[in-house]
Design a protein around this motif. Structure first.
Motif, PDB file in Angstrom:
ATOM      1  N   LEU A 160       7.846  21.126   2.014  1.00  0.00           N
ATOM      2  CA  LEU A 160       6.777  21.919   1.420  1.00  0.00           C
ATOM      3  C   LEU A 160       7.301  23.108   0.622  1.00  0.00           C
ATOM      4  N   SER A 161       8.583  23.507   0.846  1.00  0.00           N
ATOM      5  CA  SER A 161       9.121  24.661   0.128  1.00  0.00           C
ATOM      6  C   SER A 161       9.140  24.395  -1.372  1.00  0.00           C
ATOM      7  N   THR A 162       9.462  23.170  -1.753  1.00  0.00           N
ATOM      8  CA  THR A 162       9.457  22.806  -3.171  1.00  0.00           C
ATOM      9  C   THR A 162       8.034  22.778  -3.708  1.00  0.00           C
ATOM     10  N   LEU A 163       7.129  22.231  -2.916  1.00  0.00           N
ATOM     11  CA  LEU A 163       5.731  22.131  -3.340  1.00  0.00           C
ATOM     12  C   LEU A 163       5.106  23.506  -3.519  1.00  0.00           C
ATOM     13  N   SER A 164       5.594  24.507  -2.773  1.00  0.00           N
ATOM     14  CA  SER A 164       5.004  25.839  -2.797  1.00  0.00           C
ATOM     15  C   SER A 164       5.569  26.718  -3.903  1.00  0.00           C
ATOM     16  N   ASP A 165       6.555  26.226  -4.647  1.00  0.00           N
ATOM     17  CA  ASP A 165       7.207  27.024  -5.683  1.00  0.00           C
ATOM     18  C   ASP A 165       6.464  26.858  -7.008  1.00  0.00           C
ATOM     19  N   PRO A 166       5.824  27.938  -7.518  1.00  0.00           N
ATOM     20  CA  PRO A 166       5.066  27.804  -8.776  1.00  0.00           C
ATOM     21  C   PRO A 166       5.932  27.338  -9.938  1.00  0.00           C
ATOM     22  N   ALA A 167       7.224  27.711  -9.920  1.00  0.00           N
ATOM     23  CA  ALA A 167       8.103  27.344 -11.037  1.00  0.00           C
ATOM     24  C   ALA A 167       8.259  25.839 -11.180  1.00  0.00           C
ATOM     25  N   LYS A 168       8.059  25.104 -10.063  1.00  0.00           N
ATOM     26  CA  LYS A 168       8.191  23.649 -10.130  1.00  0.00           C
ATOM     27  C   LYS A 168       7.092  23.017 -10.983  1.00  0.00           C
ATOM     28  N   PHE A 169       6.001  23.760 -11.179  1.00  0.00           N
ATOM     29  CA  PHE A 169       4.867  23.193 -11.910  1.00  0.00           C
ATOM     30  C   PHE A 169       4.746  23.776 -13.322  1.00  0.00           C
ATOM     31  N   THR A 170       5.619  24.738 -13.627  1.00  0.00           N
ATOM     32  CA  THR A 170       5.550  25.351 -14.954  1.00  0.00           C
ATOM     33  C   THR A 170       6.868  25.187 -15.707  1.00  0.00           C
ATOM     34  N   ALA A 171       7.731  24.294 -15.203  1.00  0.00           N
ATOM     35  CA  ALA A 171       9.031  24.094 -15.835  1.00  0.00           C
ATOM     36  C   ALA A 171       8.857  23.556 -17.258  1.00  0.00           C
TER      37      ALA A 171
END
Length: 657
Positions: free
Chosen positions: A59-70
């Protein structure tokens, strides 16, 4: 007394006792079976905790906003440059022409017959700056470096090695050009502002002639002495982006386009290359797919531990267990309940193609997710990560904690963060004399340092650059990650700490140059940002403000602007953070641990019962063995008597005789 049971009587005493004790030990076998079942349950709960922990890690990856705005950078000619982008880069296309690459300043000496030839000893002083119009302007961000050349290292090779060991911002090498050996000195950094000026304090006491260490003197300014020869001029990288000419000191350029880093590899003047910045949808697809897989892996563990096989009529170890049912229902409730204040146009997982199947697993529809990602009105990051959206461009969301409540928060600033400064009370003396006014003692952000300025005559601007380079080059200051900026106004100098907040201070505490350079300086400490979030006082530290009450853990950075109302922050925990919180409570709370504690208590009780039963069995065996031993003895005695009587009777005279 018979030494071995059964010898005298013929009874199998050991066999009889063994069979009787086997019956007596049947409760012990029942306890063993009971313990084995409890141990199996204990292992099952351990597997459940392990699966939950693995799911939480995902979930740590899922919770990182940067993963969705790359953002992905695509440069059409990768032989010219490698280009990367962060989430702050704006999607779009750019034209790029790379005209020249940045170069390091390189200087060469005269020829020496061998590398062991004597060059000279003394001290080399290396300064960095820009040559322009016959003048050398010091680079204020780089301090002068002094390198001592001992008599034992005065050969060409020894000087080379001493320079390289000094880590002074230059490198040295020896090049044999066929006619002799030349010492080549190069600036470690590229760019016009990193050109070299080398002076010496020569052991032969003559500092500018072409003998001894003075052979390495280089000053290309008007009237300067240049005993070294320039082989490569210091130069900036030049490029044109969207018709705008750009000059940078390094071939690694991070500030030409926000969020984009260029690593220039080759110049190709006159050729236009395209740079396309696109949203990294593949990364988002991968992140969401990984989440679905991680949940399904957890679900499989839960099913395997609790399923009932109707065909074989076999139950699993945790079939019907209330704790397992609670884990399943809590996770499903979190993922089924809509987000109410997401702020990104999305509130349920089904909107991005994630849905529950009849077997309890999740399924992802990639096409639906792709459609949402291409919709500019939708922000997938708000569905999964903890995201705060600010209405003021000078206010940025930094982070939040799991306890931060979802909601819209109003921001009011009563105090903007400032930097510590020291302002001279009089125009600075522009002539620095060694031992007279060349030393300053300072405390910057609580760190003490002393600097010595180079003697000479300066302008107010060049003096500010000299002082700045000396302070920033101080080992005490640089190792603490501290920097200052020097500026001048009407000849008066100002020292400004690059840090913000109450920990930012500039104190000029002494030195023979304090009075002539700063007079009686006015020293002002920095202050922290202050304000309220939703009307409740927040905690300021530098430029960051941390909320309290409902906004506890909400961290904002205020980089400028005025006081008063500064808009709103829309904050919400996405499903990633919500799941992380609930799984954390399962792992760290009493939901599973209470069951584990209960099982361990049952195992402990079983062990206690086993100990009691074993002691009782020992007593029982002793009693039975004693009884049969006594019987054995009695029968043996009776047998002896019987045998004796038979012998006696057989010896009696016959009645017939």
């Amino acid at each position: 007394m018979l030494s071995s049971p059964g010898i005298g009587s013929g009874l199998d005493v050991n066999g009889i006792v063994g069979q009787l004790m086997a019956i007596e030990r049947q409760p012990l076998a029942a306890l063993d079976n009971k313990e084995a079942k409890q141990q199996t349950r204990l292992t099952a709960f351990g597997s459940l905790k392990g699966a939950l922990s693995a799911f939480q890690s995902s979930l740590s990856t899922l919770s990182d906003p940067a993963k969705f705005t790359a953002v992905t950078a695509n440069f059409s000619d990768v032989t010219l440059a490698s280009v990367s982008a962060t989430s702050s880069a704006a999607v779009g296309s750019h034209s790029v022409e790379i005209q020249t690459l940045a170069q390091s300043h390189k200087l060469k000496s005269d020829n020496f017959l061998t590398t062991s030839a004597a060059l000279g000893s003394g001290t080399l002083t290396i300064q960095f700056g820009t040559y322009s119009g016959g003048a050398f302007t010091l680079n204020p961000d780089k301090a002068a470096q002094s390198i001592t050349i001992s008599s034992g290292n005065s050969s060409l090779a020894g000087v080379r090695d001493t320079i390289n060991q000094a880590s002074a911002g230059v490198t040295a090498s020896i090049v044999n050009d066929g006619s002799g050996n030349r010492l080549v000195i190069a600036s470690s950094d590229t760019g016009l502002s990193n050109a070299l000026k080398i002076t010496t304090t020569d052991a032969d006491t003559t500092n500018t002639d072409n003998a001894g260490l003075s052979q390495l003197v280089y000053d290309a300014s008007t009237g300067g002495t240049a005993n070294l020869t320039q082989t490569v001029a210091a130069s900036n990288a030049t490029l044109v982006i969207d018709g705008i000419s750009i000059s940078k000191a390094s071939n690694k350029i991070t500030d030409a386009i926000e969020g984009v880093t260029f690593n220039l590899l080759k110049a190709n003047a006159g050729t236009i290359t395209s740079l396309n910045l696109t949203r990294d949808t593949a990364s988002i697809q991968s992140t969401v797919s990984s989440f679905v897989k991680a949940f399904n892996d957890l679900n499989k563990t839960i099913v395997d531990l609790s399923k009932y096989d109707a065909n074989t009529k076999q139950a699993s170890i945790l079939t019907g267990d209330s704790t397992v049912r609670s884990v399943q229902s809590q996770l499903r409730n979190v993922m089924s309940n809509p987000l109410t204040t997401a702020g990104g146009g999305l509130s349920i997982l089904a909107e991005v193609g994630i849905s529950f199947q009849t077997d309890g697993t999740l399924k992802l529809d990639p096409a639906k997710l792709s459609s949402v990602m291409s919709d500019p009105t939708k922000d997938v990051s708000t569905l999964f990560a903890s995201v705060g959206k600010t209405s003021d461009s000078l206010v940025s969301f930094v982070s939040a904690k799991t306890d931060t409540a979802n909601g819209k928060y109003s921001l009011n600033i009563s105090q903007i963060a400032t930097q510590g400064i020291a302002v001279g009370s009089t125009a600075a003396a522009l002539t620095i004399n060694s031992g007279v006014n060349d030393k300053l003692d300072l405390t910057i952000d609580g760190v003490n340092t002393s600097v010595t300025l180079a003697a000479g005559t300066y302008t107010a601007t060049s003096l500010a650059a000299e002082i700045q380079s000396r302070i920033n080059g101080s080992s005490a200051i640089s190792s603490a990650g501290i920097k200052v900026t020097l500026s001048e106004s009407a000849g008066s100098l100002t020292v400004t700490s690059n840090r913000y907040g109450s920990a930012s201070t500039v104190l000029i505490t002494g030195g023979n140059g304090k009075l002539s350079l700063f007079g009686t300086p006015v020293e002002t400490s920095g202050i922290d940002v202050a304000g309220t979030i939703n009307g409740i006082n927040a905690t300021g530290s530098g430029q960051t403000l941390t909320g309290a009450a409902d906004s506890i853990g909400l961290v904002l950075k205020i980089t400028g602007g005025g006081t008063g109302a500064r808009g709103n922050i829309d904050f919400a925990h996405g499903f990633g953070k919500k799941l992380d919180k609930i799984v954390g409570e399962m792992l760290n709370g009493r939901l599973i641990d209470s069951r584990v504690d209960g099982i361990n208590a049952s195992i402990k009780d079983i062990n206690a019962q086993r100990d009691t039963l074993n002691r009782r069995l020992e007593d029982t065996e002793k009693r039975i063995r004693a009884q049969y031993t006594a019987l054995d003895t009695t029968i043996a005695s009776m047998t002896q008597t019987s045998n004796f009587l038979q012998q006696q009777l057989s010896n009696l005279p016959s009645t017939n005789s």
